[in-house]
Motif scaffolding. Sequence first.
Motif, PDB file in Angstrom:
ATOM      1  N   LEU A  95       1.048  -1.139  -0.049  1.00  0.00           N
ATOM      2  CA  LEU A  95       0.014  -0.153   0.256  1.00  0.00           C
ATOM      3  C   LEU A  95       0.690   1.483   0.098  1.00  0.00           C
ATOM      4  N   ALA A  96       2.115   1.191   0.740  1.00  0.00           N
ATOM      5  CA  ALA A  96       3.027   2.183   0.808  1.00  0.00           C
ATOM      6  C   ALA A  96       3.442   2.450  -0.521  1.00  0.00           C
ATOM      7  N   LEU A  97       4.059   1.605  -1.178  1.00  0.00           N
ATOM      8  CA  LEU A  97       4.407   1.621  -2.747  1.00  0.00           C
ATOM      9  C   LEU A  97       3.453   2.102  -3.667  1.00  0.00           C
ATOM     10  N   GLY A 107      -2.422  -0.917 -16.320  1.00  0.00           N
ATOM     11  CA  GLY A 107      -2.111  -0.767 -14.958  1.00  0.00           C
ATOM     12  C   GLY A 107      -2.301  -2.052 -14.026  1.00  0.00           C
ATOM     13  N   VAL A 108      -3.278  -2.720 -14.317  1.00  0.00           N
ATOM     14  CA  VAL A 108      -3.583  -3.814 -13.522  1.00  0.00           C
ATOM     15  C   VAL A 108      -2.371  -4.831 -13.430  1.00  0.00           C
ATOM     16  N   PRO A 109      -1.812  -5.250 -14.456  1.00  0.00           N
ATOM     17  CA  PRO A 109      -0.607  -6.107 -14.330  1.00  0.00           C
ATOM     18  C   PRO A 109       0.797  -5.333 -13.671  1.00  0.00           C
ATOM     19  N   VAL A 110       0.767  -4.050 -13.890  1.00  0.00           N
ATOM     20  CA  VAL A 110       1.536  -3.293 -13.028  1.00  0.00           C
ATOM     21  C   VAL A 110       1.240  -3.481 -11.501  1.00  0.00           C
ATOM     22  N   VAL A 111       0.148  -3.187 -11.150  1.00  0.00           N
ATOM     23  CA  VAL A 111      -0.073  -3.139  -9.731  1.00  0.00           C
ATOM     24  C   VAL A 111       0.134  -4.648  -9.292  1.00  0.00           C
ATOM     25  N   CYS A 112      -0.244  -5.642  -9.688  1.00  0.00           N
ATOM     26  CA  CYS A 112      -0.024  -6.920  -9.384  1.00  0.00           C
ATOM     27  C   CYS A 112       1.425  -7.260  -9.244  1.00  0.00           C
ATOM     28  N   LEU A 142       3.410   5.860  -5.660  1.00  0.00           N
ATOM     29  CA  LEU A 142       3.376   5.628  -7.227  1.00  0.00           C
ATOM     30  C   LEU A 142       2.038   6.016  -7.822  1.00  0.00           C
ATOM     31  N   SER A 143       0.856   6.408  -7.012  1.00  0.00           N
ATOM     32  CA  SER A 143      -0.177   6.589  -7.430  1.00  0.00           C
ATOM     33  C   SER A 143      -0.438   7.713  -8.588  1.00  0.00           C
TER      34      SER A 143
END
Length: 345
Positions: free
Chosen positions: A63-65, A81-86, A69-70
């Motif tokens: 969550l901090a990361l 964005g989904v694969p990057v978040v995963c 990077l939000s």
Amino acid sequence: MNRPAVDDELPDFRNLGVLLHALVYAHVLLVMHVLTSLPAWHGWAERLTEASLWLELTLLPSLALLSGLSPQLLRLPFRLGVPVVCALVLVCNALANQLLKPFEPAQHARLAGELICLLATLGFLGILRLRQRALSPRLSEARLSALQARIRPHFFFNSLNAVLSLIRSEPAKAEQALLDISDLFRVVMQDNRHLSRLAREVELAEHYVNIETLRLGDRLKVEWHTEKMPADAAVPPLMLQPLIENAVYYGIEPALEPGPIQVNIFRMRNDVHIDVKNPPPPPGYVRTHKGNGMALDNIRERLLLHFDAEASLTTQATSDYYQVHIVVPYREIPHDDTAAPFSRR
């Protein structure tokens, strides 16, 4: 009538509501996993403690990361964005596993697996995506409600009558009044689902004040305290003007003596504060409709839809004044662009 398609977007991981949803979601999954995989009930406390250690070492850094990077993540297309978040979550999970190696937690073999971590992340993003799609029609309905509340027939006709009275005696003033009316109604009639720059909302409210000054004259005085206002802050459109309209309707029109409306806008740390204060109606004054409550309810709903738990609207009524206080998180809109709902780009 066909509704416009909803653009899928990543959530803003800086948003307090999103962070709270993530914490609750992850811990509910943790408890469900531990309870459904227990070989015997007497060991539930130890299993839950060990699983919680792994969860916190994965969840909190993730969550901090993601929060840090939000702004960059929000610029990515949803499918990228989904694969990057995963991937970011899996990196934090790998680091957590490395930290836990010395403790040899045998029970973590299944819970800390990359597949479970990946599925949990995809599930959370899917839930937020469904929530965004579900709330989008509500946002359109709230915008329509705001539109209907803003175009009050008596305001429109009073404004035109005031302009007609000035055409011969003060044509320049009448021309400026028509420009103010045009600007006001153009904004009201356009699609207002996106966030707006705070400076634009103040300018719109000033147009409204100029129009009402034609009718009320010296009775209407607005004190603007905007020296510390962040002009590029993102706020829901048509938020400030209805507050000043209510202040005029309930505090200035029925008053026996003129009293100022005070508008104070400033930034404090990461929040933007908007205060609108007006004199109270005279004793015995009876409100003929519920316009004030409808406007405030509409603004509350749009604050919730755009900012979740991070925004608030409170009121205070005393014998000397009535005040509306709004707090929204500071999100920047660099130029004259607007940001899509729920994203705060």
